[in-house]
Design an enzyme around this catalytic site. Structure first.
Site, PDB file in Angstrom:
ATOM      1  N   TYR A 179      53.314  33.873  54.029  1.00  0.00           N
ATOM      2  CA  TYR A 179      53.023  33.149  55.262  1.00  0.00           C
ATOM      3  C   TYR A 179      51.758  33.686  55.924  1.00  0.00           C
ATOM      4  O   TYR A 179      51.034  32.954  56.587  1.00  0.00           O
ATOM      5  CB  TYR A 179      54.218  33.227  56.213  1.00  0.00           C
ATOM      6  CG  TYR A 179      55.419  32.501  55.665  1.00  0.00           C
ATOM      7  CD1 TYR A 179      55.489  31.111  55.686  1.00  0.00           C
ATOM      8  CD2 TYR A 179      56.478  33.187  55.083  1.00  0.00           C
ATOM      9  CE1 TYR A 179      56.564  30.435  55.160  1.00  0.00           C
ATOM     10  CE2 TYR A 179      57.567  32.521  54.553  1.00  0.00           C
ATOM     11  CZ  TYR A 179      57.600  31.138  54.593  1.00  0.00           C
ATOM     12  OH  TYR A 179      58.662  30.475  54.056  1.00  0.00           O
ATOM     13  N   HIS A 202      62.913  21.769  53.054  1.00  0.00           N
ATOM     14  CA  HIS A 202      62.496  23.170  52.882  1.00  0.00           C
ATOM     15  C   HIS A 202      61.216  23.467  53.661  1.00  0.00           C
ATOM     16  O   HIS A 202      60.974  24.623  54.032  1.00  0.00           O
ATOM     17  CB  HIS A 202      62.287  23.482  51.403  1.00  0.00           C
ATOM     18  CG  HIS A 202      62.322  24.944  51.096  1.00  0.00           C
ATOM     19  ND1 HIS A 202      63.476  25.705  51.137  1.00  0.00           N
ATOM     20  CD2 HIS A 202      61.330  25.816  50.772  1.00  0.00           C
ATOM     21  CE1 HIS A 202      63.206  26.968  50.839  1.00  0.00           C
ATOM     22  NE2 HIS A 202      61.910  27.051  50.607  1.00  0.00           N
ATOM     23  N   HIS A 221      64.810  37.193  52.902  1.00  0.00           N
ATOM     24  CA  HIS A 221      64.007  37.536  51.736  1.00  0.00           C
ATOM     25  C   HIS A 221      64.342  38.946  51.270  1.00  0.00           C
ATOM     26  O   HIS A 221      64.402  39.879  52.082  1.00  0.00           O
ATOM     27  CB  HIS A 221      62.514  37.457  52.063  1.00  0.00           C
ATOM     28  CG  HIS A 221      61.996  36.065  52.168  1.00  0.00           C
ATOM     29  ND1 HIS A 221      60.806  35.749  52.798  1.00  0.00           N
ATOM     30  CD2 HIS A 221      62.497  34.882  51.719  1.00  0.00           C
ATOM     31  CE1 HIS A 221      60.614  34.447  52.732  1.00  0.00           C
ATOM     32  NE2 HIS A 221      61.623  33.901  52.079  1.00  0.00           N
ATOM     33  N   ARG A 251      67.760  27.583  54.445  1.00  0.00           N
ATOM     34  CA  ARG A 251      67.658  26.725  53.267  1.00  0.00           C
ATOM     35  C   ARG A 251      68.653  25.585  53.442  1.00  0.00           C
ATOM     36  O   ARG A 251      69.698  25.754  54.075  1.00  0.00           O
ATOM     37  CB  ARG A 251      67.974  27.500  51.990  1.00  0.00           C
ATOM     38  CG  ARG A 251      67.070  28.713  51.739  1.00  0.00           C
ATOM     39  CD  ARG A 251      67.516  29.460  50.486  1.00  0.00           C
ATOM     40  NE  ARG A 251      66.669  30.624  50.202  1.00  0.00           N
ATOM     41  CZ  ARG A 251      66.930  31.856  50.617  1.00  0.00           C
ATOM     42  NH1 ARG A 251      68.023  32.089  51.343  1.00  0.00           N
ATOM     43  NH2 ARG A 251      66.114  32.849  50.327  1.00  0.00           N
ATOM     44  N   LYS A 264      71.119  33.528  49.065  1.00  0.00           N
ATOM     45  CA  LYS A 264      71.014  33.700  47.623  1.00  0.00           C
ATOM     46  C   LYS A 264      71.730  34.974  47.187  1.00  0.00           C
ATOM     47  O   LYS A 264      71.668  35.999  47.856  1.00  0.00           O
ATOM     48  CB  LYS A 264      69.543  33.766  47.205  1.00  0.00           C
ATOM     49  CG  LYS A 264      68.829  32.420  47.228  1.00  0.00           C
ATOM     50  CD  LYS A 264      67.434  32.547  46.658  1.00  0.00           C
ATOM     51  CE  LYS A 264      66.728  31.200  46.565  1.00  0.00           C
ATOM     52  NZ  LYS A 264      65.371  31.329  45.988  1.00  0.00           N
ATOM     53  N   ARG A 282      61.826  25.180  56.854  1.00  0.00           N
ATOM     54  CA  ARG A 282      61.978  26.642  56.743  1.00  0.00           C
ATOM     55  C   ARG A 282      60.605  27.304  56.781  1.00  0.00           C
ATOM     56  O   ARG A 282      60.411  28.325  57.455  1.00  0.00           O
ATOM     57  CB  ARG A 282      62.714  26.967  55.448  1.00  0.00           C
ATOM     58  CG  ARG A 282      62.900  28.446  55.135  1.00  0.00           C
ATOM     59  CD  ARG A 282      63.813  28.567  53.919  1.00  0.00           C
ATOM     60  NE  ARG A 282      63.756  29.868  53.280  1.00  0.00           N
ATOM     61  CZ  ARG A 282      64.521  30.906  53.624  1.00  0.00           C
ATOM     62  NH1 ARG A 282      65.364  30.794  54.627  1.00  0.00           N
ATOM     63  NH2 ARG A 282      64.443  32.045  52.964  1.00  0.00           N
TER      64      ARG A 282
END
Length: 326
Positions: free
Chosen positions: A295, A260, A286, A167, A193, A263
């Protein structure tokens, strides 16, 4: 304690104990202010703690109906339906989290909030760049920079984004000292995150670019930002986004081509190359495999699009055969 004081304590708890990001805190503050503003008018006065416990399901639904009406008016001007639904879902999440906090930490329980349905939104599929475009980004954007320092910095930054699937915030939060693990083991320790750390392997080309940039870096201090701005502070994400907007305009690429998107390109190109979905999940950081599985859906959509345009039987208008009349 007033409702506004309870909100402030909740936000402080989110920041200290849940380690929510400043952006999340700001969004929740705005969402809860809207909620309390509505309830103040709807209930003829701002409810106190006891009043919050008495808010009914009908009251919650009235608030959500007003949010939907506002979203519809906003959509007439600019917002898309999915974006509006995601915004409403976030606001419901903020209010639900607030009432969960009141029940656990303040002894104020309201079971009605659990019955409020969350607005559903269709998550957009990732839209990656082509391999050719993704590989061109670092060098091309570096060429647009106005100084030699910025050229070296931007080339390393955008190569890192695509080469490691970071990110933009994760890359810009790196310090010079973080290159220590890269030099010793070929990996970077990334804080993602929720302050969750992960180790990301770095390709030789990316490592070479980072080491070359380190030699040109204007500051020798280990605690200095790896990617500084013109004044020496940490480079702002908006600067990197602006650089990519200028490049995509020159390249004639669509608006979804952002930092982004690199990514997304990283993950998609790995998957197309046969990488395991679990490995991609770990590399991206994730929390849920379902997020990474988007994806797979994006790749299926791309294959279906290619098939529909290429297969003779998929053409919308059938061509007449030789020897037959129109």
């Amino acid at each position: 304690m007033t409702a506004e004081e309870a909100v402030q304590k909740f936000l402080e708890w989110m920041a200290t104990e849940k380690r929510a990001s400043p952006l999340t805190i700001d969004a929740y503050r705005a969402d809860l202010a809207r909620f309390l503003g509505f309830m103040s008018e709807h209930l003829d006065g701002l409810p106190d703690m006891a009043g919050l416990a008495r808010v009914s399901l009908r009251d919650f639904r009235a608030w959500l109906a007003q949010e939907q009406a506002r979203s519809a008016a906003s959509r007439m001007r600019q917002s898309t339906p999915d974006r509006a639904a995601r915004t409403r879902a976030r606001r419901v999440s903020a209010v639900r989290s607030f009432f969960r906090y009141l029940a656990r930490r303040q002894g104020v329980e309201n079971p009605a909030i659990a019955l409020l349905a969350t607005p559903r939104s269709k998550k957009p599929l990732p839209r990656p760049l082509s391999v050719t475009d993704a590989k061109a980004v670092p060098e091309d954007i570096a060429e647009l920079a106005h100084t030699p320092m910025a050229r070296q910095r931007d080339g390393a930054l955008f190569l890192l984004l695509y080469g490691c699937g970071l990110r933009i915030s994760e890359a810009l939060n790196l310090n010079i000292a973080d290159l220590g693990t890269l030099i010793s083991s070929g990996v970077l320790r990334i804080c993602g995150k929720g302050n969750k750390e992960r180790l990301v392997p770095v390709l030789p080309a990316v490592q070479q670019a980072l080491e070359a940039w380190r030699k040109q870096h204007p500051s020798p201090a280990p605690e200095s930002p790896l990617f500084p701005g013109v004044r020496g502070g940490r480079l702002q994400a908006g600067v990197a986004q602006k650089a990519m907007r200028e490049w995509r305009a020159l390249a004639g690429l669509p608006d979804h081509v952002t930092p982004h998107a690199l990514r997304h390109s990283f993950a998609t190109h790995l998957m197309e190359g046969g990488a395991d979905l679990r490995i991609i999940q770990e590399l991206l950081g994730h929390a849920s495999l379902s997020t990474t599985q988007r994806y797979t859906l994006a790749d299926e959509a791309r294959l279906l699009d290619v098939w529909s345009r290429a297969h003779p039987r998929a053409q919308k208008t059938a061509q007449p055969r030789e020897g037959t009349r129109d």
